[in-house]
Design an enzyme around this catalytic site. Sequence first.
Site, short mmCIF file in Angstrom:
data_model
loop_
_atom_site.label_atom_id
_atom_site.label_comp_id
_atom_site.label_asym_id
_atom_site.label_seq_id
_atom_site.Cartn_x
_atom_site.Cartn_y
_atom_site.Cartn_z
CG ASN A 117 -1.75 -1.27 1.28
OD1 ASN A 117 -1.49 -2.12 2.14
ND2 ASN A 117 -2.67 -1.46 0.35
CB ILE A 159 0.53 6.29 2.52
CG1 ILE A 159 1.97 6.55 2.95
CG2 ILE A 159 -0.13 5.24 3.41
CD1 ILE A 159 2.10 7.34 4.22
CB CYS A 160 -3.03 3.24 -0.87
SG CYS A 160 -4.74 2.92 -1.26
CG LEU A 161 -4.52 4.95 5.82
CD1 LEU A 161 -4.68 3.45 6.06
CD2 LEU A 161 -3.53 5.52 6.82
CG ASP A 210 -7.27 -0.28 -1.49
OD1 ASP A 210 -7.26 0.06 -2.68
OD2 ASP A 210 -7.52 0.50 -0.56
#
Lengths: 149, 533
Positions: free
Chosen positions: A78, A85-87, A118
């Site tokens: 992620n 950052i994928c959050l 994801d």
Amino acid sequence: MSLSKRIIKETQRLAEDAVPGISAVPHDDNLRYFDVTIDGPSQSPYEGGVFKAELFLPDDYPMTPPKIRFLTRIYHPNIDRLGRICLDVLKSNWSPALQIRTILLSIQALLGAPNPDDPLANDVAQAWKQDEQAAIQTAREWTEKHAKP
Amino acid sequence: MVDDEPSIRFASAAHRQPRLLVRLLQCPQCSKPFNAPVHLPCGDTVCRACLPSARPRTHVSYPNTPDRLQSIVCPLPACGAEHAAAECCLDVTMNKLMELIELEMSKYRLPIGDTPTRLIEKLAQEDSTKVGEKEMEPELGHERVLHGGRLLATFTMAQMGELRYNSEVEYSSVQSSNLQLDEQQYEYESLDIAFLVQLQEAAGEVTNCLVCYNMMLDPTTTACGHTFCRRCLTRVMDHSNICPLCRRDLHVPASLQNKPSNRRLSSLLDLLCPEILADRLAALKTEEQPGNETLDTPLFVCTLALPTMPTFLHVFEPRYRLMMRRCMDGNKRFGMVMYNRTGAPQGNLGPTHFLEYGTMLEIVNHELLRDGRSFVEARGVGRFKIQDHGMLDGYIVGRVEKVEDVSLSEEQDAEQGETSGSHEYATRFLAANPDIPLPFGVALDSMPTQELLDFCMRFVNDMRRASAPWLSQKIVQVYGEPPANDPALFPYWFACVLPINEEEKYRLLQTTRVRERLKIVKTWIERIQNQRR
């Protein structure tokens, strides 16, 4: 540009009541720009690593989320090679009731619980799905190589 | 009671107005201190147990979520409205505050010794002679001797259920075992004040807004029971329509315009912490101003606006929603500037993303849509040049300098100079080259201002006769008939209706002479005429 009371209070609390394993220190010349370190969570391939990141509070913070990016290279599905950052809470699920502290804790939690479904770094996510053990080993090696203080 | 000095306000709330303070903590329904307080859409608060049970609502079909199809009839006589059950939720802040207050009270009650005060409940008119009840002896108020100063004693009386919401209290001294009466008076006052400090601290702990981290200013409670400063909640609603704390959908008009504040909490904070709130208000004034107070003009970076002409905007970006709200609260003015598409340096500003000349607009109509977007009609009131700029909450603010036309005498001198000079040149040129048309610049300069205007108006009239689409009836309705007798304003009108690119029209904003503007317009017309040939 004056600093809002909220940013001043958050900064004070980050210093006075620090969270173990997390630090965020504002730059002297730009109090909206923070040097961040996050310790890799125990029981994860990032354990023992200290990951540097940069955090910036945009002008309309806290209406919009802080911008944050890893500076230390990290092997994680992620987080991409640029450190982005994928959050969800950093994007659509941001709420002004969240704060720097809670965001950094969420990121630390993300290190402990990678989510290859994801992905942001497709190659890493692929590797993670195909052979989790090998991916974890790579993550451990990267931690050793890049994130040792 | 009117307080003359702020310094005595503190003591007066504690000692002289214990009844006022305690009443704010009492449920208007059961008269006891709030237990599980519920915030009602009308702005008041009652205990959950005092709320009548929900009943199905009739004749309501939208929105039809199950909890909105149940209603609760407001038990408060002043309201009596039917509230949707979905909007009667536990008031989280008030609940925490009550818990803390009761905790403080019980801690406080222990160490106080023999400090008696006699409290006599004075019933309000409507309570002592209730209409519709059987003929009875008028009811009498309760009477108690209680300890710990007036504030604690009054609260205790309310807890005992012996102090009705509307009753007043008469206090009188009782000889205590170990103090003289005058000493006693002093002692009680300090008890009250010490206790009030405790209450203030309790309030300070739970009444910070979770958006701005300050004490709540004009506390406003969502249907889910979470309270924020009205301002903060409004700004949150610019970005999303969910509660920042519990993420429940809020279904409120983004402006919160008609939403009552949390009256209890608001009055309590006014009474308990007037100094903090006063500081907060003062700080807010500077906060909402740009950091540097000379950057006093909000700048909307969007399109070309022209003096005296209308500009229509659809405002949807959160930062501009905020800006429009602030404008509406203030002088209704903001600057409109265009994007700097080429990235060319803008005078002293450097390569900013906007152009340095703009038009000051005044809002004439602001139609707020339910979802927080708005339609704005504004009219140009003047031109400016940006001297300096900064950021405020995501939008640009600037220090601007007015751009105005030169004086009429200077204008006339210029006309005289240009026309006579080029006239001489033209005479000589034509004498030497009788078959060659005059160079364009010379022809332009030689024309008197009135002729320039006449030329432009002839073009407009010709085009209207030819039914040019950009001069259709609709367009003329919006921008008005051409100001045929005003050479100063005509170019602005013409630029508004003429379909050419905005960067060309932008040149008008930089002019300081009427002639200059008309000459620019004439070059546009000549170009169009040449293209048509």
